[in-house]
Design a protein around this motif. Structure first.
Motif: not given
Length: 298
Positions: A209, A102-105, A100, A188, A211
């Motif tokens: 990370i 950076e910025g990914g969910a 995942v 994320r 939420d």
């Protein structure tokens, strides 16, 4: 360098104390006058000229508490994620994949980090082979004991060797279980602190990370508001980055009052889902007391 002393206007007692201190310092020749207020030799007490004149007006001391209570109801606050943490390595190994970006969910339980654990897998295979040998030795000793062909000491040592091998297999399996890190909650990736193919040590931070499904606000309010402030009450927050107002709701009220600032910490949450809002944004809290005529002095 220049230093600043800022006293919020909803705390008139603190402002009057500062004014007295400035007056004493001026009488002693320790400060000089300048256009916008008072200046110390090595620091500055700076407010606007209009506010300086306002607080130097003798009538201000009589009306300040009531005016502050009615007019000063804007408080700064920052958007915070409800859950956030830093994932760290539990073993020393090379990072194999960071699926995942950076910025990914990601979803709860999804793999976030995988390590190259070829060495650990080899050690597990070795431990299993040693367990097989220990079980065979223990079984043979028990058979010999039935034939009175071996002493009790050999039987006990064989059993202990098998138990030790079982424990070693369990330890290696536990290590292999740490070769991947899964998400403890949905959210994320805020920051990647390492890169793929990088060797990391136990305890080294890997990912930040959060939420952001619910964004919270934490800020201080005057303790006098406790006479009417309750969880569940609604208000608006104006976010600087978007220039828009958003509904929010009080969720928690602090357990104690700060006797110095006469304030209490509260926590609130944005009431609804707004994709343009992200953690770290800040703005002004707009609180409307239930009855302006009963608003406590601040």
């Amino acid at each position: 360098s220049k230093g600043y002393v800022y006293v919020r206007s909803e705390y008139p007692d603190a402002i009057r104390t500062m004014e007295k201190a400035i007056a004493v310092a001026r009488a002693a020749g320790a400060i000089d006058d300048f256009d916008d207020g008072a200046r110390f030799p090595n620091a500055s007490y700076v407010i606007s000229a209009a506010e300086w004149d306002f607080w130097n007006d003798p009538k201000t001391a009589e009306t300040a508490p009531a005016r502050a209570g009615l007019e000063r109801q804007e408080i700064r606050a920052q958007l915070l994620p409800r859950q956030f943490t830093t994932l760290a390595a539990e073993i020393g190994a090379k990072v194999n994949r960071l699926p995942v970006p950076e910025g990914g969910a990601f979803k709860a339980g999804q793999l976030l980090v995988s390590f190259d654990c070829s060495v650990q897998q080899a050690m597990l295979q070795k431990a299993r082979a040693e367990l097989n040998a220990a079980e065979a030795t223990d079984k043979a000793n028990q058979r010999l004991a039935e034939l009175n062909s071996v002493g009790q000491l050999e039987v006990d040592l064989g059993r202990a060797g098998r138990q030790k091998a079982v424990a070693e297999v369990g330890a290696q399996q536990a290590v292999l279980g740490k070769c991947g890190i899964s998400a403890p909650f949905a959210g994320r990736v805020a920051e990647q602190k390492v890169r793929e193919q990088q060797f990391v040590q136990p305890g080294q931070p890997l990912l930040d990370i959060l939420d952001d499904s619910v964004l919270e606000l934490e800020f201080l309010v005057p303790s006098a508001w406790l006479v009417w402030l309750r969880t569940g009450q609604t208000f608006d927050v104006e976010i600087d980055e978007t220039g828009q107002r958003y509904p929010a709701r009080f969720e928690r009220i602090g357990a104690r009052v700060d006797p110095v600032s006469q304030s209490v910490k509260v926590a609130a949450a944005i009431d609804g889902r707004f994709p343009e809002l992200i953690a770290g944004m800040s703005g002004r809290v707009r609180v409307t007391p239930p009855n302006a005529n009963q608003t406590p002095n601040q």
